[in-house]
Design an enzyme around this catalytic site. Structure first.
Site, short mmCIF file in Angstrom:
data_model
loop_
_atom_site.label_atom_id
_atom_site.label_comp_id
_atom_site.label_asym_id
_atom_site.label_seq_id
_atom_site.Cartn_x
_atom_site.Cartn_y
_atom_site.Cartn_z
N CYS A 100 47.13 64.91 -9.62
CA CYS A 100 46.66 63.53 -9.56
C CYS A 100 47.62 62.73 -8.68
O CYS A 100 48.81 62.65 -8.97
CB CYS A 100 46.62 62.93 -10.98
SG CYS A 100 46.16 61.19 -11.00
N CYS A 104 44.31 55.96 -6.61
CA CYS A 104 42.92 55.49 -6.60
C CYS A 104 42.64 54.41 -7.62
O CYS A 104 41.73 53.61 -7.41
CB CYS A 104 41.94 56.64 -6.79
SG CYS A 104 42.56 58.16 -7.36
N THR A 191 48.06 55.85 -15.48
CA THR A 191 48.33 56.85 -14.46
C THR A 191 49.15 56.26 -13.32
O THR A 191 48.74 55.28 -12.70
CB THR A 191 47.01 57.42 -13.92
OG1 THR A 191 46.29 58.03 -14.99
CG2 THR A 191 47.26 58.45 -12.84
N GLU A 257 51.43 59.76 -16.93
CA GLU A 257 50.82 58.65 -17.65
C GLU A 257 51.88 57.99 -18.52
O GLU A 257 52.79 58.67 -19.01
CB GLU A 257 49.65 59.13 -18.55
CG GLU A 257 48.39 59.49 -17.79
CD GLU A 257 48.51 60.79 -17.01
OE1 GLU A 257 49.22 61.70 -17.48
OE2 GLU A 257 47.89 60.91 -15.94
N HIS A 292 35.67 54.08 -10.19
CA HIS A 292 36.59 55.15 -10.59
C HIS A 292 35.83 56.44 -10.90
O HIS A 292 36.36 57.54 -10.68
CB HIS A 292 37.45 54.70 -11.78
CG HIS A 292 38.77 55.37 -11.84
ND1 HIS A 292 39.58 55.55 -10.73
CD2 HIS A 292 39.46 55.93 -12.88
CE1 HIS A 292 40.68 56.19 -11.08
NE2 HIS A 292 40.63 56.44 -12.38
N TYR A 296 36.15 60.48 -8.95
CA TYR A 296 36.28 61.83 -9.49
C TYR A 296 35.44 62.84 -8.73
O TYR A 296 35.68 64.04 -8.82
CB TYR A 296 35.89 61.83 -10.97
CG TYR A 296 36.99 61.31 -11.87
CD1 TYR A 296 37.54 62.11 -12.86
CD2 TYR A 296 37.48 60.02 -11.73
CE1 TYR A 296 38.55 61.64 -13.68
CE2 TYR A 296 38.48 59.54 -12.53
CZ TYR A 296 39.02 60.35 -13.51
OH TYR A 296 40.04 59.88 -14.31
N CYS A 299 38.56 63.54 -5.93
CA CYS A 299 39.88 64.08 -6.31
C CYS A 299 39.77 65.37 -7.10
O CYS A 299 40.48 66.34 -6.84
CB CYS A 299 40.68 63.03 -7.07
SG CYS A 299 39.98 62.49 -8.64
N GLU A 447 41.87 65.14 -18.04
CA GLU A 447 41.50 63.87 -17.43
C GLU A 447 40.04 63.87 -16.99
O GLU A 447 39.40 62.83 -16.93
CB GLU A 447 42.40 63.56 -16.24
CG GLU A 447 42.25 62.11 -15.78
CD GLU A 447 42.92 61.84 -14.46
OE1 GLU A 447 43.30 60.68 -14.24
OE2 GLU A 447 43.03 62.75 -13.63
#
Length: 483
Positions: A100, A104, A191, A257, A292, A296, A299, A447
């Protein structure tokens, strides 16, 4: 300086004054801490690739505010092409880090805040959008990494924010002054917060008038007075404290996180973008979540590319690459991964301009994208573990491999294909372990389930966006049933 270099970014993090606790102790040097540093390396990659001419088209954009070339992570989407390039950029970064890369959330937050603040000003005659754009120009000019912070601890989920026995379960306004506001509460699962220059706060759910003190959005420096960070544990995280790199699987990159505590933090008025306008809290939540969930489709696909490659190499090193069932599993992994990517591209191509001019993705397709992400990476991981074999979780350590007394036994008995060094086989198995079970699994498998909202959150939006009445009318027309 609209584009920071990788070195400048790392140096800028050294100048931050975070109050971080890790394993119960305060950390003084965050940048060089072996637990934290891999996550910082992932963010640094977003700056490094922006310096590379071959990635300029994906990694940079022309600012709609200043006309300057800026990092795409600081950009407001101006058209369908921007939305598509965002997804392609995130896939590239997933491929380069297998982790990660954290930036973003800030990009998705600024795009959501832009349109919502514009609409609040239109309705109430407020100055939120003007303030937001002034802050955004600073973000673009300084190439800040921003933590988009939405998720509150929530306490008792059956109660609204104002009904909680402990009012701090949702971040809220505790004092309003002529020059700003004071807030208290926390944001959970944040994050990349420790790798960020600024935090952009948003409400976490749609609110009623009774909850208006919790309808707040603002931006402040991430090391502001009154903010404390508590680092979240990850599986196998203490392997980062060991000598050697093999047992970490992905030694260079990672994510993190944190639980972020706001203990009576002052926010200057010019950085407040929502102050009790509870009617707009739901729109801000829905748009940020939509952006968001689109992310996904990029990423997680990039990380999936690495995992598929690792599984294919494991098959090569095991001498099983020609087996038909192995080939079929690799095909299935690819099919699932490209389906996720297709959803990310589709919701981008079907986007539309908001009142502010910023483009919003198709909310239905973005939520379908994320709903698939809650399922497909689990199957991709399962197939990767199947191909890798049980040695992935039973192999000895790197110290055993390099031991003068027993290393030759490990070298001899854990070799697969004779021409492949045993260490290479073990390294690729450790990478599969890292991506499916270890620290990287936080940014891939787990995640994929809970990031950007739980599966039920997407199903609620899908239900709202499904337009069943229109579909019923289509069926009536075909069946010859009059209205």
């Amino acid at each position: 300086m609209p584009l920071m270099t990788e070195a400048q970014y790392i140096e800028s993090m050294r100048k931050m004054n975070f109050k971080l606790y890790l394993f119960g102790e305060q950390v003084q040097n965050i940048v060089d801490n072996p637990i934290v540093r891999p996550s910082l390396n992932s963010v640094a990659m977003t700056y490094k690739l922006a310096e590379d001419p071959q990635y300029e088209d994906l990694m940079t954009a022309t600012s709609s505010l200043s006309g300057k070339k800026i990092n795409r992570f600081c950009h407001l989407h101006q058209n369908h092409d921007d939305l598509v390039k965002k997804v392609k950029m995130l896939r590239l970064l997933g491929q380069k880090t297998a982790a990660c890369f954290q930036r973003c959330v800030g990009m998705d937050a600024i795009n959501a805040a832009d349109s919502v603040t514009f609409e609040m000003d239109e309705k109430y005659g407020t100055q939120y959008h003007k303030r937001f754009l002034a802050w955004l120009e600073q973000m673009q000019e300084n190439d800040w990494t921003v933590d988009g912070a939405m998720t509150d601890p929530k306490g008792d989920r059956s109660l609204s924010p104002s009904q909680q026995k402990d009012p701090d379960m949702y971040l809220h306004i505790v004092e309003e002054r002529p020059d700003g506001i004071v807030v208290r509460g926390a944001k959970a699962h944040q994050t990349g917060a420790l790798n960020s220059h600024e935090i952009l706060i948003m409400p976490t759910i749609a609110m009623s008038e009774a909850d208006k003190d919790y309808a707040v959005s603002f931006a402040i420096p991430a090391d502001s007075e009154g903010i404390t960070y508590i680092y979240g544990r990850q599986s196998c995280d203490t392997r980062k404290l060991e000598d050697g790199t093999m047992d970490r699987g992905n030694a260079r990159f990672g994510g993190h996180e944190t639980l972020v505590i706001f203990d009576n933090v002052f926010v200057p008025l010019e950085r407040v973008f929502m102050c009790r306008e509870y009617e707009f809290s739901g729109a801000l939540v829905e748009r940020f979540a939509g952006y968001h969930r689109q992310s996904y489709g990029g990423c997680k696909v990039g990380v999936g590319d690495v995992l598929i490659g690792a599984a294919a190499l494991a098959a090569d090193y095991n001498g099983a690459s020609k087996a038909s069932h192995v080939r079929d599993k690799l095909i299935e992994m690819t099919h699932l991964n490209e389906t996720l990517y297709s959803c990310g591209i589709a919701c981008s191509c079907q986007g539309r301009p908001t009142a502010s001019g910023t483009y919003l993705i198709d909310l239905l397709l973005a939520n379908v994208c994320k709903q698939n992400v809650t399922r497909f990476p689990y199957e991709i991981a399962r197939l990767a573990e199947d191909i890798a074999g049980g040695l992935m979780v039973t192999m000895p350590s790197e110290k055993d491999l390099k031991s003068p007394e027993i290393g030759h036994y490990v070298e001899k008995y854990l070799r697969g294909v004779f021409e492949i060094p045993t260490e290479h086989r073990l390294r690729i198995l450790r990478l599969v372990e890292n991506l499916t079970l270890g620290t990287a699994a936080v940014g891939y498998r787990t995640e994929s389930m809970h990031g950007a909202g739980s599966p039920q959150a997407q199903r609620i939006v899908i239900s709202r966006q499904a337009n069943l009445n229109a579909k019923k009318k289509l069926a009536k027309d075909i069946a010859g049933i009059p209205e």
